[in-house]
Enzyme design. Structure first.
Site, PDB file in Angstrom:
ATOM      1  N   LEU A 246      39.946  -1.316  36.256  1.00 34.74           N
ATOM      2  CA  LEU A 246      40.017  -1.479  34.799  1.00 34.74           C
ATOM      3  C   LEU A 246      40.989  -0.468  34.207  1.00 34.74           C
ATOM      4  O   LEU A 246      41.717  -0.780  33.256  1.00 34.74           O
ATOM      5  CB  LEU A 246      38.633  -1.317  34.175  1.00 34.74           C
ATOM      6  CG  LEU A 246      38.592  -1.436  32.645  1.00 34.74           C
ATOM      7  CD1 LEU A 246      39.043  -2.830  32.206  1.00 34.74           C
ATOM      8  CD2 LEU A 246      37.201  -1.139  32.112  1.00 34.74           C
ATOM      9  N   TYR A 247      41.000   0.740  34.746  1.00 43.38           N
ATOM     10  CA  TYR A 247      41.958   1.749  34.285  1.00 43.38           C
ATOM     11  C   TYR A 247      43.379   1.202  34.392  1.00 43.38           C
ATOM     12  O   TYR A 247      44.177   1.280  33.443  1.00 43.38           O
ATOM     13  CB  TYR A 247      41.825   3.027  35.112  1.00 43.38           C
ATOM     14  CG  TYR A 247      42.924   4.028  34.871  1.00 43.38           C
ATOM     15  CD1 TYR A 247      43.005   4.714  33.672  1.00 43.38           C
ATOM     16  CD2 TYR A 247      43.888   4.279  35.852  1.00 43.38           C
ATOM     17  CE1 TYR A 247      44.034   5.637  33.441  1.00 43.38           C
ATOM     18  CE2 TYR A 247      44.913   5.194  35.631  1.00 43.38           C
ATOM     19  CZ  TYR A 247      44.980   5.869  34.428  1.00 43.38           C
ATOM     20  OH  TYR A 247      45.994   6.770  34.198  1.00 43.38           O
TER      21      TYR A 247
END
Length: 435
Positions: A246-247
């Site tokens: 997700l980062y």
């Protein structure tokens, strides 16, 4: 108990149930309405106190969600504005005035010091969240104060604060480094990444496109945008549509958002894809940092390996080299072409890899730390987990070399030696807790 019995006595098909009318029932209805009215006023009063009286940090729910606060602890007044102007004052002939977001962070601290020492005007902005030990950020703040850099304690999502800072200082540049970092933490607190890396970036760009003159913006993307790519070294021309975390996805989204604001509003934007930055004053969540801590404490450290005993390697880049790339990006950034939110012509849009071009296996990193610390590490070999980590990173820096004059000069052995010296000095050879 009598109320519970009353509730339990009502059938699941109330249409077939005929309640007896009695003065007692009417009295109980009036009494219940009175109680409801009383507690409604109490509840509304608590809401008023919570939102208008207490500081934002008192909300544990909000803190757990994003570790960010839209409110600023305190700002305003002549003394406050005077400190801002003094910090942002340009002291060299061709100097620039830079707002550095995330100034109490690892890279932010080093960049701010370098800018200030060469005579640029620098103002920091940081919310000192607790993703990792805030005392380390406060120590960096103290370092910056001694250098002459003032950090405003506030949040990049606070549009009122950002607008006020630009009202006080017409910044020529913004170095946007504030972000929720870390790959693995995204599995615990995904909202913090959306809040900081997407909403926060949009808020910064919204303010920048509206002020006059618009500043040129350099911001931190990440090597993680290359995701599941297998072609190495990674080039800026490679696909970046396969994020592994997700980062990484939020950083990729940031690059698309930057393109949009450049296209519509004429903002000059340069994205920098950092490759595994390390060095003094680093982040405790990074492997080299907590390996050092755990080796000194005699704890086991995880050494990940890929499928079929594949090597996990990183393009470790010393922070001083990253700083040189950041300053070169600022110095070569062209002016934004918009005015008051309206584009007047094409504006500069760039993205660069800032790496070391020399990937090193994580096992070799541990061996170097063992020699520097004079302590044998307790290695625990584990399979690379499915938490967003990738097997390797390797930067192609030819574009940065050509356009920024970027040339990393610190090998891992030299850089880790400087880090270990700082670590032992700061934490007192393990006597001071490194959380």
């Amino acid at each position: 108990m009598s109320q519970m019995k009353h509730i339990d006595s009502i059938p699941s098909t109330p249409g077939k149930f005929k309640m007896e009318k009695s003065p007692y029932n009417r009295l109980r209805v009036h009494f219940s309405l009175a109680k409801l009215t009383f507690w409604s006023f109490v509840f509304l009063g608590l809401i008023f106190v919570f939102f208008y009286r207490s500081p934002a940090s008192s909300s544990p729910v909000s803190s757990d969600l994003s570790r960010r606060s839209l409110r600023t602890s305190s700002y305003g007044g002549p003394a406050w504005e005077k400190r801002i102007k003094a910090s942002a004052k340009v002291r060299s002939r061709n100097g620039i005035s830079v707002l550095v977001t995330g100034a109490a962070g690892f890279v932010g601290t080093h960049v701010s010091v370098a800018l200030k020492r060469r005579g640029d005007g620098v103002l920091g902005l940081d919310n000192f969240n607790d993703y990792y030990d805030p005392s380390l950020k406060r120590a960096r703040q103290a370092l910056l104060e001694r250098t002459g850099v003032y950090i405003v304690e506030g949040d990049i999502n606070d549009a009122t604060l950002l607008k006020k800072l630009f009202d006080i200082v017409p910044f020529t540049h913004v170095m946007h480094l504030a972000a929720q970092a870390g790959v693995r933490y995204a599995m615990e607190n995904p909202g913090s990444y959306v809040h900081s890396n997407i909403a926060g970036l949009v808020n910064v760009l919204e303010i920048c496109k509206s002020v006059n003159p618009q500043p040129a913006i350099v911001w931190a993307s990440s090597s993680s945008v290359y995701g599941l790519n297998t072609k190495v070294p990674f080039s800026e021309r490679d696909r970046t549509d396969q994020p592994a975390s997700l980062y990484a996805a939020t950083k990729k989204a940031g690059e698309e958002i930057a393109h949009t604001y450049n296209h519509i509003y004429g903002l000059s934007l340069t994205g920098l894809r950092f490759f595994t930055v390390y060095g003094p004053w680093g982040r405790p969540d990074m492997a080299y940092f907590f390996f050092t801590r755990d080796i000194l404490k005699g704890k086991s450290i995880p050494i990940f390996e890929a499928a079929n005993h594949g090597t996990v390697a990183r393009d470790f880049t010393y922070v001083d080299d990253i700083v040189k790339g950041c300053l070169a990006a600022l110095d070569t950034a062209e002016k934004s072409t918009g005015s008051g939110g309206k584009k007047k012509g094409p504006a500069q849009l760039r993205v660069f890899n800032l790496g070391n071009t020399s990937p090193v296996p994580v096992s070799d990193l541990v061996s170097i730390l063992e020699r520097l610390l004079k302590v044998k590490a307790k290695r625990l070999v584990m399979k690379l987990p499915r938490n967003g980590d990738v097997q390797f990173t390797h930067a192609n820096i030819s574009s940065a070399q050509r356009e920024l004059g970027y040339k990393p000069s610190t090998d891992l052995q030299t850089g880790l030696k400087k880090f270990v010296r700082w670590y032992l000095n700061y934490y007192g050879n393990g006597k001071k807790s490194a959380q």
